[in-house]
Design an enzyme around this catalytic site. Structure first.
Site, short mmCIF file in Angstrom:
data_model
loop_
_atom_site.label_atom_id
_atom_site.label_comp_id
_atom_site.label_asym_id
_atom_site.label_seq_id
_atom_site.Cartn_x
_atom_site.Cartn_y
_atom_site.Cartn_z
N HIS A 206 -57.70 -106.06 -30.98
CA HIS A 206 -58.55 -104.96 -31.45
C HIS A 206 -59.78 -104.74 -30.56
O HIS A 206 -59.89 -103.72 -29.92
CB HIS A 206 -58.95 -105.12 -32.91
CG HIS A 206 -57.79 -105.06 -33.84
ND1 HIS A 206 -57.07 -103.92 -34.02
CD2 HIS A 206 -57.18 -106.02 -34.58
CE1 HIS A 206 -56.07 -104.15 -34.87
NE2 HIS A 206 -56.11 -105.42 -35.22
N GLU B 249 -63.03 -106.70 -34.71
CA GLU B 249 -62.35 -105.68 -35.54
C GLU B 249 -63.28 -105.35 -36.69
O GLU B 249 -63.05 -105.71 -37.84
CB GLU B 249 -61.01 -106.24 -36.05
CG GLU B 249 -60.14 -105.19 -36.76
CD GLU B 249 -58.88 -105.80 -37.38
OE1 GLU B 249 -58.75 -107.04 -37.37
OE2 GLU B 249 -58.04 -105.03 -37.89
#
Lengths: 512, 512
Positions: free
Chosen positions: A371, A347
């Site tokens: 993510h 992320e």
């Protein structure tokens, strides 16, 4: 001469024939190429039945209208705008309205105290016994029995009083319960600054939600909002925060899990069509090794106590500044075979440090990746994750609000979707960006991760993925899928009814 | 008991041994994984010699310092900023200063009238006989013999007079010669609006540069600025615009090519170390079929007249609004075997319309792809292009200023570089964003497309790519590569000298 002429004529015909062949073969090749490419897209394998085809027509009609408007006025295209600016228009979008009604399957990535809507959070602040306290950028909220039992951690004041005294209190409070501002680009110039504000929100609401009755009410509301948004099942990441009551009791992590399970049973009793929820124990990554040792003890305990409710383990917090997975390899290897992992990894916009978490996540055999924004910068991780069918939990609004990407058409998920990578669409912390449920994220995903002609098949596949890549065992998975299919059929019928499409099988000519 | 104990002990040792093995094997696997992944990166195959290793140390020292500052203050990281804001700081960057000195090989994608620096454009406006005329957003510039020979296309006024009359003239003029503004995000809210302003610039300067003596002076300056920026060879896309003189003569496209060739010879005579230049004939894509027929006639003529100077064919203009390649398939198939193609394709954020140009470009066997920004959303195009070693011409500043991407770490080229895709770094139209030469684009590329530990090997590979993927034939290609290698060696020596590194081969122990 005659001979030559006819020879020439033959040559001309032959060459122009070749040329025509070249042209028609070009268009054939092109057609084949495009078909082959489209066949790789997420959802391309699905075949729509006749009713679904009709709904698809309705959907695509709306979608193309919004796309065409966007091409004329690119600044007005919603996925190119910050969510704080696009939300109002989104509420009015026909595509969004259809997505709201669509059975979206499961919500697989969201965080315990960041899920319920801002309006619900605001409603909680009207409860008796709530006190507030300003400390720097924070506005902490906590329940106390009475004035005499206030703790010394802060200069607490009754919220009732503050509300009466301060004219701009509601506005002030709103600013402390979400990231929403008029100009997010100015207010949050970079990722670190928006994360600071974001973490503050968790601190602001943490103790308010930690009050036992509110804690259960909050979780109930989380389930309710998802249910209302046509989500049937949730896997939630939870810190297992300190829960307290007015008599000074602090609930242990094991007891906190118990409160979740109790509330879930209560909710399922009230809403039997809701399939259920599981918890991914996901404490902070900003800790040392011995704290992680303690995490693992808690994990073992709650797995033993609530084997069906605990889905697995993760570590959370800003990846760029938190500890990398590699810091905790011995501990993680130790529990690798006793738990599933659902690691946050990649992320980040940076390349070559934080994003190495992706490598550890895959080597530790993570079930999904949270993510995974940076995964495409790691072709070997991508290859391995694709081979092992490790789903990526994409949270479009979160990635935009938390400053990874502005225009969502630039989100790597567009590439993942085009390549048939198993993506699931998640909402992360809708509470803090003024969203609610999953639909806003699904809208962004549909309007920016797919091609112009990506259609209902993509949406259907995203719903199916959310179930297929959940941590449910095979039996439950197929059970949920069956139930989802029923909802889906109802949805299809409802859309046709609402749009006045009288569905009848085309009669065969013989019948006439 | 003794037996049991020693058995237990053995078991404990055995298990912990297994565990230690698991751990050490984890780190081994991880190491191998990272090595394998790094081996895919562009430039990974290169082996640096000892001198280069020392220069690499210097480079990486500077790079890591800038990266670390960026991690502390992400908003200040230059590739995350708009070029109009980052340029000043870039000029002071040590990494940038090294890149300026580095022999960058070739410049393969730039447009005839958008290359020379803004300061040079401004200097041209002081020439005699220049007239200006405001028309809407445009400020047209053109040379006339005298007041009596002004044409009726506009209300021309002598620039000398305007300059004398208008106090803010220089500032006004600057605004008409480049896109540079204080707040580009506000001034250009979307891609269409920035393209409108961009096209206006070409109109503004078009007739000024079209004046024959200026035309040659301009092209000479283009070559000079590239040469000064340590570029040895250029492939330029040219519209072959109308060139005129003060006696009313309009030069034909064929004559315009002649002017280029003449100027190039002149420049090579003055700067013998400059290797040369070629022209990709690249007229507008906003036209009908019969205009393209005319393009092809011109192409045939100039290929015949200047076979060594004409590299191939392309079509230019805003892709989203211009005609797609598919509009001209018959014509393009007709010349496919007589010319190389260098198609602009996929310079868009949209998916499923404009970007289909990528498919046609590949099916038409294009030699390189201009921009190719959307290529990763087309996995089959990507696969085919990679297999056929079709280089992608990436212009970082252009893509940022023309609103495809904000933070360059989100540019798809980061993924291409990580996967060893043949990328070349280009400058497109430096004139209009206040840049000069290739170095600014190289800096952005180095600081955002590579990983934290991407080093001199990446830069060296980018330089080699720019030569290897040029349209030069094998002999010229190897000739240029040899000459570039000599410059490169000099660069390495110069950096060592400048940094006071006394290079001497480590003496062997035997010598002592």
């Amino acid at each position: 001469m005659g001979h030559v002429r006819s020879g020439t004529l033959f040559l001309v015909l032959f060459i122009s024939g070749l040329f025509l062949n070249a042209k028609s073969s070009y268009w054939d090749d092109r057609e084949k190429f495009i078909r082959k490419e489209k066949s790789r897209e997420l959802g391309a394998d699905l075949v729509l039945n006749e009713k679904e085809e009709k709904v698809n027509e309705i959907l695509m009609n709306y979608k193309l209208r919004e796309l065409d408007e966007g091409m004329l006025n690119p600044a007005g295209y919603l996925p190119a705008q910050h969510f704080f600016h696009s939300k109002k228009a989104m509420d009015k979008s026909k595509v969004f309205n259809l997505i709201q009604k669509l059975p979206k399957g499961a919500s697989l990535h969201s965080h315990d105290t960041g899920i319920a809507s801002e309006e619900f959070l605001l409603s909680l602040t009207h409860k008796e016994n709530l006190y507030g306290c300003e400390r720097g950028q924070n506005f902490l909220l906590k329940f106390f029995k009475d004035n005499s039992s206030l703790d010394n951690s802060c200069q607490w004041k009754s919220l009732k009083k503050m509300r009466a005294q301060r004219k701009d209190f509601e506005e002030f409070l709103r600013g402390k319960l979400s990231l929403v501002v008029a100009d997010p680009m100015v207010k949050y110039p970079d990722l670190n600054s928006v994360w600071r504000a974001f973490i503050n929100l968790f601190r602001n609401v943490g103790n308010m939600i930690g009050y036992k009755p509110v804690f259960q009410e909050y979780f109930y509301q989380v389930l309710k909002e998802l249910h209302e948004d046509n989500v049937m099942y949730m896997e939630m990441r939870g810190l297992l925060p300190e829960v307290y009551d007015l008599d000074g009791k602090i609930y242990s992590p094991e007891e906190v899990v118990g409160l979740y399970v109790e509330t879930l049973e209560h909710f399922k009793h009230d809403y039997p069509s809701f399939y259920g929820a599981k918890l991914i124990y996901a404490p902070s990554r900003h800790v040392d090794n011995s704290t992680v040792d303690n995490y693992l003890k808690i994990l073992k305990n709650i797995q033993k106590l609530y084997p069906d409710f605990i889905a697995g383990f993760d570590l959370v917090g800003q990846e760029d500044l938190g500890k990398p997975l590699s810091e905790f390899i011995p501990q993680l290897l130790e529990i690798k075979d006793q738990t599933k992992f659902f690691f946050h990894a990649g992320e980040t916009n940076w390349e070559g440090e934080t994003d190495l978490n992706l490598i550890d996540a895959v080597l530790l055999n993570t079930t999904r990746i949270g993510h995974g924004y940076a995964i495409l910068k790691h072709p070997e991780v991508y290859r391995a994750a694709k081979k092992n069918r490790i789903a990526i939990e994409v949270s479009p609004i979160s990635n935009q609000v938390l400053k990874l990407v502005d225009d969502l058409r630039n989100h790597p998920a567009a590439i993942l979707v085009a390549d048939g990578y198993p993506v699931v669409i998640c909402c992360d912390d809708p509470s803090f960006w003024g969203a609610k449920g999953l639909s806003y994220d699904w809208y962004y995903a549909f309007m920016s991760f797919g091609s112009r002609d990506s259609d209902l098949k993509l949406l259907k596949q995203l719903a199916i993925n959310s179930i297929a890549y959940s941590s449910l065992d095979l039996v439950d998975n197929s059970d949920l899928l069956t139930k989802w299919q029923l909802s889906w059929n109802t949805f299809i019928d409802d859309v046709l009814k609402e749009h006045g499409v009288m569905y009848s099988k085309p009669r065969s000519i013989v019948d006439v």
